[in-house]
Structures are given as structure tokens and as C-alpha cells.
Design a protein around this motif. Structure first.
Motif, mmCIF file in Angstrom:
data_model
loop_
_atom_site.group_PDB
_atom_site.id
_atom_site.type_symbol
_atom_site.label_atom_id
_atom_site.label_comp_id
_atom_site.label_asym_id
_atom_site.label_seq_id
_atom_site.Cartn_x
_atom_site.Cartn_y
_atom_site.Cartn_z
ATOM 1 N N CYS A 395 0.826 -1.203 0.000
ATOM 2 C CA CYS A 395 0.000 0.000 0.000
ATOM 3 C C CYS A 395 0.863 1.257 0.000
ATOM 4 N N ASN A 396 1.870 1.276 0.853
ATOM 5 C CA ASN A 396 2.739 2.451 0.945
ATOM 6 C C ASN A 396 3.535 2.659 -0.342
ATOM 7 N N GLN A 397 3.952 1.552 -0.971
ATOM 8 C CA GLN A 397 4.666 1.665 -2.254
ATOM 9 C C GLN A 397 3.784 2.318 -3.312
ATOM 10 N N LEU A 398 2.539 1.868 -3.391
ATOM 11 C CA LEU A 398 1.629 2.433 -4.388
ATOM 12 C C LEU A 398 1.331 3.904 -4.100
ATOM 13 N N LEU A 399 1.097 4.222 -2.836
ATOM 14 C CA LEU A 399 0.775 5.603 -2.486
ATOM 15 C C LEU A 399 1.946 6.541 -2.780
ATOM 16 N N ALA A 400 3.162 6.032 -2.637
ATOM 17 C CA ALA A 400 4.341 6.853 -2.968
ATOM 18 C C ALA A 400 4.369 7.179 -4.450
ATOM 19 N N VAL A 402 1.619 7.272 -6.384
ATOM 20 C CA VAL A 402 0.499 8.188 -6.618
ATOM 21 C C VAL A 402 0.918 9.622 -6.307
ATOM 22 N N GLU A 403 1.758 9.761 -5.297
ATOM 23 C CA GLU A 403 2.233 11.095 -4.911
ATOM 24 C C GLU A 403 3.022 11.748 -6.048
ATOM 25 N N VAL A 404 3.691 10.944 -6.863
ATOM 26 C CA VAL A 404 4.404 11.467 -8.036
ATOM 27 C C VAL A 404 3.394 12.003 -9.048
ATOM 28 N N LEU A 405 2.313 11.243 -9.235
ATOM 29 C CA LEU A 405 1.276 11.640 -10.194
ATOM 30 C C LEU A 405 0.483 12.846 -9.694
ATOM 31 N N HIS A 406 0.187 12.853 -8.398
ATOM 32 C CA HIS A 406 -0.594 13.931 -7.799
ATOM 33 C C HIS A 406 0.081 14.372 -6.503
ATOM 34 N N PRO A 407 1.048 15.280 -6.567
ATOM 35 C CA PRO A 407 1.730 15.749 -5.358
ATOM 36 C C PRO A 407 0.737 16.274 -4.319
ATOM 37 N N GLY A 408 0.915 15.844 -3.086
ATOM 38 C CA GLY A 408 0.029 16.264 -2.019
ATOM 39 C C GLY A 408 -1.170 15.352 -1.818
ATOM 40 N N PHE A 409 -1.264 14.272 -2.603
ATOM 41 C CA PHE A 409 -2.422 13.375 -2.498
ATOM 42 C C PHE A 409 -2.545 12.789 -1.096
ATOM 43 N N SER A 410 -1.430 12.507 -0.465
ATOM 44 C CA SER A 410 -1.467 11.860 0.858
ATOM 45 C C SER A 410 -2.217 12.695 1.883
ATOM 46 N N THR A 411 -2.203 13.994 1.724
ATOM 47 C CA THR A 411 -2.901 14.860 2.679
ATOM 48 C C THR A 411 -4.421 14.815 2.495
ATOM 49 N N CYS A 412 -4.870 14.231 1.371
ATOM 50 C CA CYS A 412 -6.303 14.166 1.077
ATOM 51 C C CYS A 412 -6.941 12.876 1.590
ATOM 52 N N ILE A 413 -6.115 11.944 2.067
ATOM 53 C CA ILE A 413 -6.606 10.614 2.435
ATOM 54 C C ILE A 413 -7.219 10.617 3.838
#
Length: 514
Positions: A395-400, A402-413
Motif C-alpha cells: 500500500c505504501n509503495q503504491l501511495l508513494a 500516486v504522490e508522483v502523479l498527484h503531489p500532495g495526495f497523501s494529505t487528502c486521504i
């Protein structure tokens, strides 16, 4: 009295087969082992959101499309609610290797024009390639719901060549070849194995325009079940088949885990063929046939994230996004000798009355079943701590990424749920969690093509392991299965007659975002 049909498996293939046969006057009973029917149409509710598990992007549902017409024939088209994706950007691709984006547009001319702007030196090649795609699709009568004229259809030399080689015939630029192959995870694509006709049919579907279910795909499963019930049939959930009795190459009865006993004139297996082998009498099939079913390679599986977003934190995106690592690895998804993940699909599924912000996100990455073989003997609700730790790492690998594709995405989760190949295996009953059934191989089509008829005279097969897979392919295969019972071209003739003057239209949730 009506002839009775018993269908084992309440997924897309079983429900479509049941709906067609019920409409045509047979007495249909569908048995589904899960409490929730639908197979790949299943949804689950968590954190106040409905998450689809399989049918995220659907083709053939634009007016005049093959599945649109099939739903019109069944009388449900006016109850299906879908949303068309953006016409000028059905998909957006990102290749991390050179940090470059590509836009894919809907429609033959627009598709060519858009890619030609990005690869101007390949304009003629792209145009010729698209024309060739549509020519290949025309070789499949069933795709266009045309009654078949020949028992053994003749095909062009390109039809069964590999998809990779087919693309290379028209395109010189290696990067563009990879761009044109980007959808291969949707059909379990493998280099030098996937037939060109599979690539062509999927590509034509999406060039003609993909759509999304609004409010979850499970509603569609319920529409099919209601069609069966409206014509006097039954759809029974939480009813697992444990034994299929066969005498003199005829099925005589079906028994379930709760002690019920069913008899019918016809039986349809809409489950994985290897799951069928576990419950049918051992002498029903020859040893050679059993060995064949057990040894056909399965398509690869996937690892998925179901993300609940914080309110008003991330925009709704009305197209799919694909993250790819390297151009050279475009055909290597699902290989266990490659690093994971090689890429993923990212999308924001629509809710009813969808506004400017998304409430959920799906992220799914192809994965080989070998990644979870250490826990193969475990079942849902009884996984081990090391498995849960492994899932968190993936999960963490994928989210990392996704962060490249959409910077700041982690703050939206707000919250994340995960599903692995084991989840797919256990919920869908799919061997090795294969997302596209048996893997088609242009080098040995006789092995990987499984007919809907069997040597057991009143037992038929349907589903993604026969013919084509996916939201379009499985219903078309259901037509083949039903015609094996009703007669050649019977369903297609009925369908074409009844829908010739149809004025029904599918509700489309295409309101402007606000």
C-alpha cells in the motif's frame, strides 16, 4: 411445462445468461455461493461509500453499442445509470521514465489527431493502425451482434498474430508502440502471446467511448437479477454448490452446502472451470480434458487500494489515469521476475449528482499471484500478521507512486482499504486471482480457447474463461452459451428484431461539474 435451467455462479456471465434464457421462456435458477451476487460487479460499502471491486470502466454502453443493445433487448436499458468519460480525454498516461504525459481521445478521427500531435512523424502510421483495429473487430460477427454465417469463420492473417507484433507493423516509434499498448492490463496482455484480435476489440470499445457506472456496479447486477425474477426465475445468494452428479454424460442433480437438491433439463457453469472440476463427479470428464483445464495459464492478478478522501480535498477526474514506469516494460505487467509495481490505474469513481470534488479513489496495479503464495492456504478473516504487514508495505509503495502523479495526495486521504490477489481469488472464485480468466495465447489458441459446450450433453460453460472477458466480452459469451441451448443465431435474431425500432435510452449522468 417450462424447460428448467440451473446456473452455477451469479457473476456477470451467469446473470446475463439467466436473464436471456428467462426472457426467452425458460425457468431459470441461479445459485451464487456469496451473499452478494455479481462477481466482478460486486460492490462493498465502507466509510459511507460504495466501492466497486471489478467493473470500473465499461465499453459498449454508448447508444448503439453492443451491450447497450443487449440491455435494450432485456428491457433494462432505461434503468442503467452511467456517466460517459471526457470526450477529449478518455485516458491520460504518465511515463515516469521521461516524466511525459499523453492524452487519449475518443473517436477514430480524434484518436488519430490527438496522438499525431504528440507523434507528428507517425501520423500515417497511427491512421493505418486505427483502420486495421476496426477491420479486425469487423471479423467478429458477435461483437457487432450479427448472426453468424459460417460455423467455422475465416480470419485474416493479422487476427491471430501477437498484439505486440500487430502494433509494430504500423508504428516505428518504440515509445508510441508502448503508448498504444497501455490498456493491455485491462485484458491481461502478455508480450508475444496476446492475440491481436483481443487487443483490437478492447481498443475499438474504448475508441468508441468508455463509460462508468454511477453509484456502483452492484446496481447493474441487481437489474439482471430482477429481470430473471420478473420472468419467473430465482437468484439465490449464499447457496454454494458442493456436488454435481453426472450419469452417462448427463448432469442429473446439483446439491448445495445447505442440503438443497436441484434438478433441471440444462445446467450452466458460470464459475472458473477449475472450480467446476472440484464439485463435479470425477468421471464426468476425461482425464485429458481435466488436465487441459488445470494447465491452461491464468491471467495475472492485481493489488488494489480503495481510498476514502477527506471532504472537498481532491478534484473529481472524469477520465482514467495510467502511471507507467518504463516504456520497455509496457507488456511485462504481472511477471514475477520484474519489480512491483510497474504501473497502476488511478480513477475517481462517480457518485450520483457528482460535483467538483471526488469522495473516493481507486488505485489498482497488476500483480503476479506468486507474490502471495506464502499465504495461499489462508482464507478471508484468517490471514496472518505477516500478511497484513506485507499488504501495508505494498500500500505504501503504491501511495508513494500516486504522490508522483498527484503531489500532495497523501494529505487528502481519510482512510485506505486494500485487496490482494488472495482477495480476488476468494471473492470471485477465480483461480490464482486472475482478473481476466484464462490467458489467451496466439501461439496455442486451441489450448486457451474453451468452447461453451462440453462432453456432458446438458452442461454448458460461460464467463470470462470462454471467448472474451470483461464487461463487454462476458455478455457476448453469454449469448453463445444461450444459443447452444436455444439454437444457433436464435438470440441474435430475436435481439435484432426487438431492438430495431427501440427508442429507449440509458440515463446518463453528464451534468456539468460544479
Amino acid at each position: 411445462m417450462k424447460q428448467r435451467v440451473l446456473i452455477i455462479g451469479g457473476g456477470l456471465g451467469g446473470l446475463f445468461s439467466g436473464a436471456i434464457l428467462a426472457k426467452e421462456g425458460l425457468e431459470v435458477t441461479v445459485l451464487e455461493k456469496n451473499k452478494i451476487i455479481g462477481g466482478g460487479l460486486q460492490s462493498f460499502r465502507m466509510w459511507g461509500e460504495d466501492f466497486d471491486t471489478g467493473m470500473h470502466i465499461i465499453g459498449g454502453m454508448r447508444p448503439g453499442g453492443n451491450i447497450y443493445r443487449l440491455c435494450s433487448y432485456l428491457g433494462i436499458i432505461d434503468q442503467v445509470c452511467v456517466r460517459d468519460v471526457d470526450h477529449d480525454c478518455t485516458d491520460r498516461l504518465y511515463f515516469a521514465e521521461d516524466q511525459r504525459y499523453y492524452t487519449i481521445a475518443e473517436g477514430k478521427d480524434t484518436f488519430v489527431e490527438t496522438l499525431s500531435r504528440q507523434f507528428p512523424h507517425e501520423h500515417d502510421g497511427v491512421k493505418a493502425y486505427v483502420e486495421a483495429l476496426f477491420r479486425l473487430s469487423e471479423e467478429v460477427d458477435l461483437f457487432y451482434l450479427r448472426p453468424s454465417k459460417d460455423l467455422i469463420p475465416m480470419h485474416s492473417a493479422q487476427f491471430n498474430m501477437s498484439a505486440e507484433a500487430f502494433i509494430a507493423q504500423y508504428i516505428n516509434d518504440k515509445k508510441l508502440r508502448s503508448v498504444l499498448a497501455y490498456m493491455n492490463p485491462l485484458y491481461g496482455g502478455r508480450a508475444q502471446q496476446t492475440p491481436a484480435y483481443v487487443h483490437a476489440i478492447i481498443s475499438v470499445l474504448y475508441i468508441n467511448g468508455p463509460s462508468r457506472f454511477v453509484g456502483g456496479s452492484l446496481r447493474f447486477a441487481h437489474l439482471l437479477a430482477e429481470t430473471i425474477q420478473r420472468h419467473g426465475g430465482k437468484v439465490l445468494g449464499a447457496t454454494e454448490v458442493t456436488h454435481i452428479g453426472v450419469t452417462d454424460r448427463q448432469v442429473t442433480c446439483v446439491e448445495t452446502a445447505d442440503g438443497q437438491h436441484f434438478e433441471a433439463e440444462y445446467y450452466i457453469s458460470a464459475i472458473h472451470p477449475c472450480a467446476l472440476l472440484k464439485v463435479i463427479d470425477s468421471d464426468a470428464f476425461t482425464k485429458a480434458y481435466r488436465t487441459r483445464l488445470e494447465t491452461i495459464p491464468n491471467s495475472y492478478s492485481a493489488f488494489s487500494l480503495y481510498v476514502k478522501l477527506k471532504p472537498n480535498s481532491f478534484p473529481y477526474i472524469n477520465h482514467s489515469e495510467y502511471f507507467m514506469t518504463r516504456y520497455a516494460d509496457i507488456w511485462q505487467f504481472g511477471r514475477d521476475d520484474k519489480p512491483w509495481p510497474l504501473g497502476f490505474l488511478f480513477m475517481t469513481p462517480p457518485n450520483e449528482g457528482q460535483g467538483a470534488f471526488a469522495s473516493k479513489v481507486l488505485v489498482t496495479a497488476p500483480m503476479a499471484f506468486s507474490q502471495v503464495e506464502a499465504w495461499e492456504q489462508t482464507t478471508i478473516g484468517h490471514r496472518t500478521a505477516d500478511y497484513r504487514q506485507w499488504k501495508e508495505q505494498q500500500c505504501n509503495q503504491l501511495l508513494a507512486m500516486v504522490e508522483v502523479l498527484h503531489p500532495g495526495f497523501s494529505t487528502c486521504i481519510e482512510a485506505v482499504n486494500t485487496a490482494s490477489p488472495l482477495t480476488i481469488r476468494d471473492f470471485y472464485g477465480a483461480k490464482e486471482g486472475g482478473i481476466c480468466g484464462y490467458s489467451k495465447d496466439c501461439n496455442n489458441l486451441a489450448l486457451s480457447q474453451l468452447p461453451v459446450v462440453t462432453k456432458v450433453s446438458n452442461l454448458f460453460l460461460t464467463g470470462q474463461n470462454n471467448n472474451l472477458h470483461g464487461f463487454c466480452g462476458v455478455p457476448l459469451t453469454a449469448i453463445q452459451t444461450c444459443e447452444a441451448i436455444l439454437g444457433r443465431n436464435y438470440v441474435l435474431n430475436q435481439l435484432n428484431h426487438e431492438t430495431a425500432n427501440s427508442t429507449l435510452s440509458v440515463p446518463r449522468d453528464d451534468a456539468r461539474l460544479g
